[in-house]
Design a protein around this motif. Structure first.
Motif, PDB file in Angstrom:
ATOM      1  N   PHE A 202       0.797  -1.246   0.075  1.00 36.87           N
ATOM      2  CA  PHE A 202       0.156  -0.012   0.054  1.00 36.87           C
ATOM      3  C   PHE A 202       0.799   1.294   0.025  1.00 36.87           C
ATOM      4  N   LEU A 203       2.104   1.271   0.461  1.00 40.29           N
ATOM      5  CA  LEU A 203       2.961   2.438   0.521  1.00 40.29           C
ATOM      6  C   LEU A 203       3.337   2.907  -0.834  1.00 40.29           C
ATOM      7  N   ALA A 287      -0.927  -4.798   6.215  1.00 40.31           N
ATOM      8  CA  ALA A 287      -0.567  -3.529   6.749  1.00 40.31           C
ATOM      9  C   ALA A 287       0.457  -3.758   7.804  1.00 40.31           C
ATOM     10  N   ALA A 288       0.687  -4.672   8.500  1.00 43.73           N
ATOM     11  CA  ALA A 288       1.521  -5.234   9.213  1.00 43.73           C
ATOM     12  C   ALA A 288       3.176  -4.993   8.540  1.00 43.73           C
ATOM     13  N   PHE A 289       3.032  -5.859   7.314  1.00 42.22           N
ATOM     14  CA  PHE A 289       4.091  -5.864   6.600  1.00 42.22           C
ATOM     15  C   PHE A 289       4.446  -4.480   6.235  1.00 42.22           C
ATOM     16  N   ASP A 290       3.607  -3.642   5.484  1.00 38.46           N
ATOM     17  CA  ASP A 290       4.100  -2.183   5.112  1.00 38.46           C
ATOM     18  C   ASP A 290       4.429  -1.470   6.203  1.00 38.46           C
ATOM     19  N   ALA A 384      -0.450   2.946   8.450  1.00 39.34           N
ATOM     20  CA  ALA A 384      -0.212   1.860   7.765  1.00 39.34           C
ATOM     21  C   ALA A 384      -1.710   1.058   7.645  1.00 39.34           C
ATOM     22  N   ALA A 385      -2.265   0.637   8.857  1.00 41.00           N
ATOM     23  CA  ALA A 385      -3.612   0.530   8.846  1.00 41.00           C
ATOM     24  C   ALA A 385      -4.562   1.136   7.913  1.00 41.00           C
ATOM     25  N   GLY A 391      -7.142   0.650   0.515  1.00 47.69           N
ATOM     26  CA  GLY A 391      -6.471   0.257  -0.499  1.00 47.69           C
ATOM     27  C   GLY A 391      -7.062  -0.855  -1.107  1.00 47.69           C
ATOM     28  N   SER A 392      -6.278  -1.766  -1.968  1.00 47.81           N
ATOM     29  CA  SER A 392      -6.776  -2.801  -2.591  1.00 47.81           C
ATOM     30  C   SER A 392      -5.653  -3.949  -2.783  1.00 47.81           C
TER      31      SER A 392
END
Length: 394
Positions: A202-203, A287-290, A384-385, A391-392
């Protein structure tokens, strides 16, 4: 020990060979001569396989870049599950034909991903899948194409693995640590890179969520934060030590695994259907990954000194990880994953927010982080969440 920590470190029994036993609630998972069949009561296929993945993590204990390695496995697993569930549920069939089984698609995708990440456990993983597929449908249930669903899931799992192969994992180097009075000093061990430089979901850029610089050495805010860490270290209670230890080890599951077990429990307790369960796990893990990408971008932008390096009199309750202090990785991860989970299940927000706070303070109790590390990490995780929720993952 607080109730949230008891939940976090819930033991997950497993047998790696000849068959992999799944986590279960209220009973110890035991092996079966053909395949372990114990699963959480009421669990969807995505939750079941998520728990099995955590069990594999406990068994294999990734040593290299362990925390990020676990998060990466669980993220690609849940991504494959979500895409498989969505594809099976959306599949169009001719009149009278059985639709692809959604649970079989999730199982096929899960097995494909876990086979690749755990090559020593392929036989057990496949036996578990076969046992799942052999369970007869509920009486009166609509006919489903189990074989087609599994094949669909495997194709999607293979595609997700190809995506993982291109994500730049452990390819980027942060460079040589700079030298100076505010700079972190590495041990002789390899610097932990986490997901630094990895391709995000997502970033738009790794530095998109970079926080402002930490307080300057000698500034009132820095002096106050360092004094707090020293004061806690000098008067650390048994409860503070337990909190620091349990959030640090999470009974061998690593933080990412422990957070996923909490998510599994919440999803199951709310009776979420398969596609919804898979969606929550996928977006929460991504989200945690990003958040980790953003967190380590900031760590290697500022290279900020650890409290015990600024004050050698600080006694540690847990081991000092070999990466810079600012911001806190635990806070980045917990705020991100639980931020998505709380959005899906608003009645759990207060409990999840309390766990985010406790995870952050556990690092202060351990002597390895300042409070401003925790605050910055929590802000990154929440941001990030928010990106994930807007996002998608198609």
């Amino acid at each position: 020990m607080t109730s949230s920590i008891r939940t976090l470190v819930r033991a997950c029994a497993l047998v790696v060979s000849p068959a992999l036993a799944a986590c279960s609630d209220g009973a110890t998972a035991t092996p079966d001569s053909t395949a372990a069949r114990t699963v959480s009561v009421g669990a969807t296929a995505s939750v079941r396989w998520n728990q099995r993945a955590v069990a594999l993590v406990v068994a294999r204990q990734p040593a290299s870049n362990g925390q990020a390695a676990v998060s990466r496995i669980l993220t690609y697993l849940s991504l494959a599950q979500y895409r498989a569930a969505a594809a099976a549920q959306g599949a169009q069939t001719t009149a009278g034909a059985a639709s692809p089984s959604v649970s079989a698609a999730v199982g096929g995708a899960s097995a494909a991903v876990l086979d690749a990440f755990f090559p020593l456990d392929v036989a057990s993983i496949e036996a578990q899948l076969n046992a799942d597929l052999a369970v007869p449908p509920w009486p009166g249930a609509a006919p489903e194409d189990v074989v087609g669903g599994q094949a669909l899931g495997r194709r999607i799992g293979t595609a997700v693995l190809a995506q993982a192969d291109r994500d730049n994992y452990l390819a980027a180097s942060p460079g040589t640590p700079p030298v100076g009075p505010s700079m972190w000093v590495s041990s002789s061990a390899a610097i932990v890179r986490s997901l630094y430089g990895v391709r995000p979901f997502f970033l738009r850029a790794p530095n998109e969520l970079r926080p402002p610089a930490p307080p300057a050495i000698g500034s009132p805010k820095f002096v106050e934060a360092l004094a707090e860490v020293r004061r806690i270290a000098d008067t650390r209670t048994a409860e503070q030590t337990a909190i620091a230890t349990n959030w640090n080890t999470s009974s061998g599951t690593f933080t990412a695994g422990a957070l996923n077990l909490v998510a599994d429990d919440v999803i199951r307790e709310h009776g979420a259907p398969e596609l919804d369960a898979a969606r929550v796990l996928a977006f929460a893990n991504a989200a945690a990954f990003d958040a980790q990408i953003a967190c380590w971008d900031a760590k290697f932008a500022y290279w900020f000194i650890r409290p015990s390096q600024a004050d050698p009199g600080i006694a540690l309750a847990i081991a000092l990880p070999n990466h810079p202090s600012y911001p806190s990785g635990h806070s980045c991860m917990t705020a991100a994953l639980f931020g998505v989970l709380a959005n899906a299940f608003p009645d759990q927000r207060a409990r999840l927010d309390a766990m985010v706070d406790e995870a952050g303070m556990s690092r202060v109790y351990g002597g390895i982080h300042y409070r401003f590390d925790i605050d910055a990490g929590r802000d990154i995780g929440r941001a990030a969440a928010a990106l994930a929720l807007n996002g998608s993952l198609k």
